[in-house]
Write an enzyme that holds these catalytic residues in place. Structure first.
Site, PDB file in Angstrom:
ATOM      1  N   TYR A  14     109.132  64.086 -61.206  1.00 60.79           N
ATOM      2  CA  TYR A  14     108.461  62.998 -62.527  1.00 60.79           C
ATOM      3  C   TYR A  14     109.799  62.811 -63.377  1.00 60.79           C
ATOM      4  O   TYR A  14     108.938  62.456 -64.668  1.00 60.79           O
ATOM      5  CB  TYR A  14     107.560  63.867 -63.406  1.00 60.79           C
ATOM      6  CG  TYR A  14     106.507  64.584 -62.013  1.00 60.79           C
ATOM      7  CD1 TYR A  14     105.538  63.673 -61.678  1.00 60.79           C
ATOM      8  CD2 TYR A  14     106.294  65.950 -61.993  1.00 60.79           C
ATOM      9  CE1 TYR A  14     104.919  64.018 -60.407  1.00 60.79           C
ATOM     10  CE2 TYR A  14     105.539  66.548 -60.925  1.00 60.79           C
ATOM     11  CZ  TYR A  14     104.929  65.295 -60.058  1.00 60.79           C
ATOM     12  OH  TYR A  14     103.793  66.373 -59.347  1.00 60.79           O
ATOM     13  N   HIS A  19     104.412  58.059 -66.715  1.00 59.89           N
ATOM     14  CA  HIS A  19     103.848  58.968 -67.743  1.00 59.89           C
ATOM     15  C   HIS A  19     104.387  60.012 -68.741  1.00 59.89           C
ATOM     16  O   HIS A  19     103.614  60.689 -69.142  1.00 59.89           O
ATOM     17  CB  HIS A  19     103.011  60.154 -66.053  1.00 59.89           C
ATOM     18  CG  HIS A  19     101.497  60.387 -66.003  1.00 59.89           C
ATOM     19  ND1 HIS A  19     100.818  59.214 -67.501  1.00 59.89           N
ATOM     20  CD2 HIS A  19     100.689  61.354 -66.066  1.00 59.89           C
ATOM     21  CE1 HIS A  19      99.698  60.078 -67.402  1.00 59.89           C
ATOM     22  NE2 HIS A  19     100.147  61.160 -66.741  1.00 59.89           N
ATOM     23  N   ASN A 112      94.114  62.335 -68.862  1.00 58.63           N
ATOM     24  CA  ASN A 112      93.605  63.868 -68.851  1.00 58.63           C
ATOM     25  C   ASN A 112      94.537  64.752 -70.225  1.00 58.63           C
ATOM     26  O   ASN A 112      94.119  65.570 -70.527  1.00 58.63           O
ATOM     27  CB  ASN A 112      93.967  64.169 -67.825  1.00 58.63           C
ATOM     28  CG  ASN A 112      93.030  63.242 -66.657  1.00 58.63           C
ATOM     29  OD1 ASN A 112      91.892  63.350 -67.285  1.00 58.63           O
ATOM     30  ND2 ASN A 112      93.547  62.644 -65.527  1.00 58.63           N
TER      31      ASN A 112
END
Length: 196
Positions: A14, A19, A112
């Protein structure tokens, strides 16, 4: 002490995804100010140092994005950090790539990580630096886009973008959120505005 927290996902896969812009901005601040983010505390990686004469803790929650609050809320309690001393940096799909928005408070707007943080802090009254990641063309799946490696064109602009984001955080610390908003929220077209 101020807490500057970047939201993101731990793990190499990631590391360079849209993100993770929050993490990447924290890394940039750490690099500029000689802060080592190596200590584990309350499910976060943290580093302590000084920015603009203020004692600062830089934090990267290691809980995955949608549980960010379960790390940061206990961290704040443990170190007696109030909401007025929290700055959160994170990606925002509602804003175009390289656009930056400082806000003194607000809703999670579907993010989120912010939902988790607001729920765990029981408040949305804290400063945030929102970093635009929308690519400017339709995307089939927001989740897939956010968790996929950045495109080459984005990677080229990444250093400038995280540099501006780090500058925005320093401005908030040095001059306060109102002056920082005046200075940075004008960049309506992102990085290229200055080049026109």
């Amino acid at each position: 002490m101020l807490l500057v927290a970047g939201l993101g996902n731990p793990g190499e896969e990631y590391a360079l995804t849209p993100h993770n812009l929050g993490f990447l901005t924290i890394d940039r601040l750490a690099e500029r100010h000689g802060i080592r983010i190596t200590r584990r505390d309350s499910k976060s990686l943290i580093g302590l140092g000084e920015i603009e004469g203020r004692e600062v803790m830089l934090a990267k929650p290691q809980t995955y994005m949608n549980l960010s609050g379960t790390s940061l809320a206990p961290l704040m309690v443990k170190h007696a950090i109030g909401l007025e001393d929290l700055i959160v940096v994170y990606d925002e799909l509602d804003l175009p790539w390289t656009e930056l928005r400082i806000k003194p408070k607000g809703s999670a707007a579907g993010h989120n990580g912010m939902k988790s943080l607001i729920a765990n802090l029981n408040s949305s009254e804290f400063v945030r630096v929102r970093l635009g990641v929308h690519p400017g063309h339709p995307i089939e799946s927001g989740v897939e886009y956010l968790l996929a490696p950045m495109k080459r064109s984005q990677s080229k602009e990444l250093e400038d973008f995280t540099g501006v984001a780090a500058d925005a955080v320093v401005s908030i610390i040095a001059e306060g959120v109102v002056k920082a908003m005046t200075k940075f929220n004008r960049r309506a077209q992102g990085l290229n505005k200055e080049e026109e």
